[in-house]
Design a protein around this motif. Sequence first.
Motif, PDB file in Angstrom:
ATOM      1  N   ILE A 244       0.844  -1.206   0.000  1.00  0.00           N
ATOM      2  CA  ILE A 244       0.000   0.000   0.000  1.00  0.00           C
ATOM      3  C   ILE A 244       0.877   1.252   0.000  1.00  0.00           C
ATOM      4  CG2 ILE A 244      -1.642   1.354   1.351  1.00  0.00           C
ATOM      5  CD1 ILE A 244      -2.868  -1.237   2.331  1.00  0.00           C
ATOM      6  N   ILE A 246       3.920   1.664  -1.167  1.00  0.00           N
ATOM      7  CA  ILE A 246       4.541   1.900  -2.476  1.00  0.00           C
ATOM      8  C   ILE A 246       3.499   2.401  -3.457  1.00  0.00           C
ATOM      9  CG2 ILE A 246       5.706   0.797  -4.420  1.00  0.00           C
ATOM     10  CD1 ILE A 246       6.923  -1.187  -2.450  1.00  0.00           C
ATOM     11  N   GLY A 247       2.375   1.682  -3.541  1.00  0.00           N
ATOM     12  CA  GLY A 247       1.353   2.020  -4.526  1.00  0.00           C
ATOM     13  C   GLY A 247       0.801   3.425  -4.323  1.00  0.00           C
ATOM     14  N   SER A 248       0.592   3.801  -3.041  1.00  0.00           N
ATOM     15  CA  SER A 248      -0.023   5.103  -2.799  1.00  0.00           C
ATOM     16  C   SER A 248       0.966   6.237  -3.001  1.00  0.00           C
ATOM     17  CB  SER A 248      -0.599   5.139  -1.379  1.00  0.00           C
ATOM     18  OG  SER A 248       0.436   5.015  -0.434  1.00  0.00           O
ATOM     19  N   GLY A 249       2.236   5.907  -3.186  1.00  0.00           N
ATOM     20  CA  GLY A 249       3.217   6.957  -3.429  1.00  0.00           C
ATOM     21  C   GLY A 249       3.044   7.611  -4.796  1.00  0.00           C
ATOM     22  N   GLY A 250       2.537   6.848  -5.751  1.00  0.00           N
ATOM     23  CA  GLY A 250       2.312   7.403  -7.080  1.00  0.00           C
ATOM     24  C   GLY A 250       3.607   7.792  -7.766  1.00  0.00           C
ATOM     25  N   VAL A 251       3.526   8.719  -8.692  1.00  0.00           N
ATOM     26  CA  VAL A 251       4.701   9.052  -9.505  1.00  0.00           C
ATOM     27  C   VAL A 251       5.702   9.904  -8.733  1.00  0.00           C
ATOM     28  CG1 VAL A 251       5.487  10.200 -11.597  1.00  0.00           C
ATOM     29  CG2 VAL A 251       3.388   8.858 -11.629  1.00  0.00           C
ATOM     30  N   LYS A 254       4.285  11.372  -1.837  1.00  0.00           N
ATOM     31  CA  LYS A 254       3.469  12.245  -1.003  1.00  0.00           C
ATOM     32  C   LYS A 254       4.293  13.387  -0.425  1.00  0.00           C
ATOM     33  CE  LYS A 254       0.657   8.296   0.300  1.00  0.00           C
ATOM     34  NZ  LYS A 254       0.417   7.276   1.328  1.00  0.00           N
ATOM     35  N   THR A 260       1.791   8.732   4.931  1.00  0.00           N
ATOM     36  CA  THR A 260       0.834   8.364   5.981  1.00  0.00           C
ATOM     37  C   THR A 260       1.089   6.948   6.474  1.00  0.00           C
ATOM     38  OG1 THR A 260      -0.702   7.719   4.248  1.00  0.00           O
ATOM     39  CG2 THR A 260      -0.993   9.882   5.206  1.00  0.00           C
ATOM     40  N   GLN A 261       1.433   6.065   5.583  1.00  0.00           N
ATOM     41  CA  GLN A 261       1.713   4.698   6.001  1.00  0.00           C
ATOM     42  C   GLN A 261       2.871   4.678   6.998  1.00  0.00           C
ATOM     43  OE1 GLN A 261      -1.063   2.952   4.914  1.00  0.00           O
ATOM     44  NE2 GLN A 261       0.341   1.307   4.476  1.00  0.00           N
ATOM     45  N   THR A 280       9.645   5.079  -1.307  1.00  0.00           N
ATOM     46  CA  THR A 280       8.727   5.155  -2.444  1.00  0.00           C
ATOM     47  C   THR A 280       7.420   5.829  -2.073  1.00  0.00           C
ATOM     48  OG1 THR A 280       8.234   2.880  -1.886  1.00  0.00           O
ATOM     49  CG2 THR A 280       9.522   3.256  -3.856  1.00  0.00           C
ATOM     50  N   GLY A 284       7.919   8.583  -4.374  1.00  0.00           N
ATOM     51  CA  GLY A 284       7.231   8.057  -5.542  1.00  0.00           C
ATOM     52  C   GLY A 284       8.110   7.255  -6.489  1.00  0.00           C
ATOM     53  N   LEU A 285       7.568   7.050  -7.675  1.00  0.00           N
ATOM     54  CA  LEU A 285       8.274   6.273  -8.683  1.00  0.00           C
ATOM     55  C   LEU A 285       9.595   6.951  -9.045  1.00  0.00           C
ATOM     56  CD1 LEU A 285       8.119   3.850 -10.618  1.00  0.00           C
ATOM     57  CD2 LEU A 285       6.947   5.313 -12.256  1.00  0.00           C
TER      58      LEU A 285
ATOM     59  N   PHE B  36       7.244  -1.502  -9.863  1.00  0.00           N
ATOM     60  CA  PHE B  36       6.945  -0.192  -9.281  1.00  0.00           C
ATOM     61  C   PHE B  36       5.941   0.550 -10.158  1.00  0.00           C
ATOM     62  CE2 PHE B  36      11.636  -0.266  -7.835  1.00  0.00           C
ATOM     63  CZ  PHE B  36      11.323  -1.216  -6.878  1.00  0.00           C
ATOM     64  N   LEU B  39       2.524  -0.850  -9.538  1.00  0.00           N
ATOM     65  CA  LEU B  39       1.942  -0.453  -8.250  1.00  0.00           C
ATOM     66  C   LEU B  39       1.642   1.039  -8.205  1.00  0.00           C
ATOM     67  CD1 LEU B  39       4.168  -2.396  -5.660  1.00  0.00           C
ATOM     68  CD2 LEU B  39       1.825  -2.916  -6.311  1.00  0.00           C
ATOM     69  N   GLN B  40       2.585   1.852  -8.713  1.00  0.00           N
ATOM     70  CA  GLN B  40       2.493   3.287  -8.445  1.00  0.00           C
ATOM     71  C   GLN B  40       1.758   4.056  -9.535  1.00  0.00           C
ATOM     72  OE1 GLN B  40       6.858   3.834  -7.590  1.00  0.00           O
ATOM     73  NE2 GLN B  40       6.002   4.477  -5.635  1.00  0.00           N
ATOM     74  N   VAL B  41       1.666   3.471 -10.731  1.00  0.00           N
ATOM     75  CA  VAL B  41       0.968   4.185 -11.800  1.00  0.00           C
ATOM     76  C   VAL B  41      -0.323   3.450 -12.155  1.00  0.00           C
ATOM     77  CG1 VAL B  41       1.112   5.037 -14.157  1.00  0.00           C
ATOM     78  CG2 VAL B  41       3.128   5.111 -12.666  1.00  0.00           C
ATOM     79  N   ARG B  43      -1.928   0.908 -10.607  1.00  0.00           N
ATOM     80  CA  ARG B  43      -2.869   0.677  -9.512  1.00  0.00           C
ATOM     81  C   ARG B  43      -2.830   1.803  -8.475  1.00  0.00           C
ATOM     82  NH1 ARG B  43      -4.329  -4.801  -7.538  1.00  0.00           N
ATOM     83  NH2 ARG B  43      -6.200  -3.524  -7.465  1.00  0.00           N
ATOM     84  N   TYR B  44      -2.352   2.963  -8.902  1.00  0.00           N
ATOM     85  CA  TYR B  44      -2.207   4.076  -7.964  1.00  0.00           C
ATOM     86  C   TYR B  44      -3.517   4.419  -7.263  1.00  0.00           C
ATOM     87  CZ  TYR B  44      -1.822   8.819  -6.267  1.00  0.00           C
ATOM     88  OH  TYR B  44      -1.872   9.936  -5.474  1.00  0.00           O
ATOM     89  N   TYR B  47      -4.424   1.858  -4.508  1.00  0.00           N
ATOM     90  CA  TYR B  47      -3.609   1.903  -3.292  1.00  0.00           C
ATOM     91  C   TYR B  47      -3.739   3.231  -2.569  1.00  0.00           C
ATOM     92  CZ  TYR B  47      -1.506  -2.579  -4.249  1.00  0.00           C
ATOM     93  OH  TYR B  47      -1.325  -3.911  -4.441  1.00  0.00           O
ATOM     94  N   SER B  48      -3.905   4.303  -3.347  1.00  0.00           N
ATOM     95  CA  SER B  48      -3.973   5.575  -2.645  1.00  0.00           C
ATOM     96  C   SER B  48      -5.292   5.664  -1.870  1.00  0.00           C
ATOM     97  CB  SER B  48      -3.777   6.732  -3.619  1.00  0.00           C
ATOM     98  OG  SER B  48      -4.993   7.206  -4.071  1.00  0.00           O
ATOM     99  N   ARG B  50      -6.765   3.098  -0.509  1.00  0.00           N
ATOM    100  CA  ARG B  50      -6.564   2.242   0.674  1.00  0.00           C
ATOM    101  C   ARG B  50      -5.734   2.933   1.732  1.00  0.00           C
ATOM    102  NH1 ARG B  50      -5.490  -4.076   0.403  1.00  0.00           N
ATOM    103  NH2 ARG B  50      -5.763  -3.708   2.625  1.00  0.00           N
ATOM    104  N   ALA B  51      -4.736   3.674   1.264  1.00  0.00           N
ATOM    105  CA  ALA B  51      -3.867   4.320   2.242  1.00  0.00           C
ATOM    106  C   ALA B  51      -4.552   5.519   2.860  1.00  0.00           C
ATOM    107  CB  ALA B  51      -2.563   4.736   1.581  1.00  0.00           C
TER     108      ALA B  51
END
Lengths: 379, 633
Positions: A244, A246-251, A254, A260-261, A280, A284-285, B36, B39-41, B43-44, B47-48, B50-51
């Motif tokens: 979560i 990594i994924g919520s970090g986006g490009v 934050k 937040t995690q 990450t 981000g990416l 990455f 996950l980050q692009v 499925r962003y 996950y965002s 969820r977070a």
Amino acid sequence: MNPRLDPRKWLSFLLSPLDGPLMLLVLALTAYSAVIMVSASPERLGTLAVNTAVAFFVMWVAARIPPQRMMSIALPLYVIGIVLLVAVALFGDVSKGARRWLNIGITRIQPSELMKIAMPLTLAWYFQSREGMIRGRDFLIAISLLLLPVGLIAKQPDLGTAILVTASGFFVLFFAGLTWRLILPVAVVGIVGIASIVAMGDTICQPGVDWPGLREYQKHRVCTLLDPTSDPLGKGFHIIQSTIAIGSGGVVGKGWGNGTQTHLDFLPERHTDFIFAVLTEEFGLVGALILVVIYILLIFRGLFIAAGAPTLFSRLLAGALTLIFFTYALVNMGMVSGILPVVGVPLPFVSYGGTALVTLCLGVGMLMSIQRHRRRVGT
Amino acid sequence: MAAIRTPEQELARFRGRLAVAGIIALIGFGLLAARFFYLQVVRYDYYSTRAEDNRISLVPIVPNRGLITDRNGTVLARNYSAYTLEITPSKVADLEATIEELSKLVDIQPKDRKRLKKLMDESKSFESLPLRNRLSDEEVARFIAQRYRFPGVELKARLFRDYPLGSFASHVIGYIGRINDRDLERIEESEDAANYRGTDHIGKSGLEKSYERDLHGITGFEEVEVDSGGRAVRLLRRTPAIPGNNVVLTLDLKLQEIVEKAFGNRRGALVAIEPSTGGVLAMASTPTFDPNLFVDGIAPQDWDQLNTDQDKPLLNRAIYSAYPPGSTFKPFMALGALTTGKRTPNQTLADPGYFNFGGHRFMDDKIGGHGGVDLYKSIVVSCNTYYYVLANDMGIDAIAGFMRPFGFGQRSGIDLPGESEGVLPSPEWKKKRFKKPEQQKWFGGETISVGIGQGYNAYTPLQMAQGLAALVNNGVLFRPHIARHVVDAKTGEKRTIEPEPLRTIPLKQAHIDLIKRAMVGVNKAGTGARAFAGAPYEVGGKTGTAQVYSLKGGKYVEGRIAERLRDHSWFIAFAPADKPKIALAVLVENGGFGAQSAAPIARQALDYYLLGKVPAGIAPEDPAAEESAEVAE
């Protein structure tokens, strides 16, 4: 002016053993580590500075030791390592269900750490001593030299270190010319095996199914990787939360200190093995790719040094050390992003932890020494 | 392997492999980068979400802790439900003001505030922490009416541990307490961390600790959807908790009560064992303490009091304190003499009242001696001289070798934490125990002291009871145990803790019978006769006196010696003599001569266990038995 106090002389004394590109890359990684630590665990910055200073000193000393000298200490180091591992098996301290530590009165040491360096050193020494007449038999001997400590470490049990030591020894064999006829079948069997575990995950992860050769917790780790939601409060928690993050970090992430995690304590071991998730989430990416690029540069610099190394020993050692860095980075980022099982492997030069940092810097120092002494050693 | 190549070929191949390594590294990092990117692009959004709102939160459901009951079902440890006021510091704007306002509705003592402060230091700010436990109905009603004024403060129904019998058998039952850093480390090492999410108590001592795994149960969890304020709005999925197993003991609580009362305010311990199984029927250690004090974090003044009390109430003397066995060692010595062939039953010694060895005169306690003493009489009258000579003839190695299988000087492996080893003296033990070479040497005179149970000898009451049980059980030694069954709280399925015979000591039946007969003689005509006058059952016994203070040549006169320097009083006994159902060891600290204070306690225990006779002052039927039905869910 007293020549002994001449600052330029001192500077050259300090800098001459070091390899510029490698030094810059390691500095970049430790700086990155410090930046993340400010967010993840600021109270550890002081210790991080001390650890880094010690590790850099070790690197500097190692860089001044000529490869011939390293060769002469290879076998003794290996023997000491084996003796210590046997001592651990007999009298070691148990922590977290594993017998890994040896109490030597003043402090506790983890002899398996020593093997990460002693292993490639010894095998490279062995092949050097057989240079020009290497046959199949030599590979058999080298494999036995490798399996002895690996068996002892796997028995502790410490799967992560056992994998790293196996890898470090295998790299020497690979560079020494182990035939593809042996490497390819093993690789194919491994890939097929992993694929079938993934495919049959539901059946073989049932409770009560014993996996030959693996401990219950190791089975659990693989099963949790296949289906993190099967154990959301326990071991799956780490993987779910780091994915979560990594994924919520986006490009672009934050932002520094805004993960937040990280800051709501969802991330486990955020300053050690899972520090990559913090990076990450906040950078981000882009942040992740910068790190990956630094690692690629580091590895190519290492391979370049190996290519130019004059003796068989230094070639094999340089090649193997470089691929160890690669293995560390790959396994750590792979486990944090949920594609490899969680084994305790730090992110090289970035994770908090003095022992691993010293080991890694020792490796870099040896690479620097090989580069620096490349012309002076003739055969 | 291929033929040997030239250095040039070798180098070329090496560089080829470097290239392969470089390509593999690029592929590996490429795969990671792809991961990455995924996950980050790709499925962003997922996950965002969820977070960011972390809508789904996992709430652990703490399982009910198992009960502990005695062999007849009397409840020794149970749970009851009560309301507790909890506060989540991160959701409260001004903590001080909130607590101040709350104290107008609910009684909040300074110690509650202190405890909250301590908990806040130990926990994360988003955890819900107890401010006040066990609210009264009135307080609950007052708070509910004003609940809207207190965001971040919640009323929760929680289970509390309760020890209904207070200080009875407290050393055996032990207690639970809040999980501290050390416990946490242990939990993490046992890979049990998931099961302890939500649990804040753990067994700290006694059975609560040794059967923690059974008693705890398996944590369930709820997946709930929460709103932005953190309140649960919808239950998504629920995996119920599995309650902990109940532990049923071999202990007979009535016997325990009689024994503890019999001690009065004297310090000491008693262990009673069923010889044919090793089941512990009673284990007392006095003074006792109230385990209820520990459940919600012991108040500092109570803790100080328990710790600084020179009677050491927290100490389980029955399994931890080791004392010289005194003359209770003699039956074992006599059996050793017969087994090793150093004595025959009829061999008689003329006792002059002393034994000279190495320039030192070892005295009998009867001036002028006991006259002609054979083995039977040596036990009945407890003749020291007989054992001085015997110990000298056997030698320390033979003594230690014979005693070891009875469990002397070793942990028995009982299912309680905190057992000590005691000391079975031998030259090897002395070598290990002392550092300086001049202290390591074994002297012949020391063997002679060992022969009458003094000197370096030191055994726990449990070891004495276990050794006696093995003797009267014809040499079969069982591992002592306190739990009899572990019962699944849901299905009622019973797992019996099977009696575990550890070893059979090779002994001759005739020898055992003679020793038993002599011990019966002790209670008929010897040192135990007064305490067992009129007993309608046949009982074997032996008194013992452990020296605390060595008088240099002076005569021991009880009244002249400070109470704490007086001798410890021992009594071991078994009954009925032909087929023993119970073997016990009693120790009264500073109780003086064994027959005086320890033997009467043994008499009361045996009268109850064999005849059901309850001494005056103790309710004949069991008041606690009825309560066992009404246990809080």
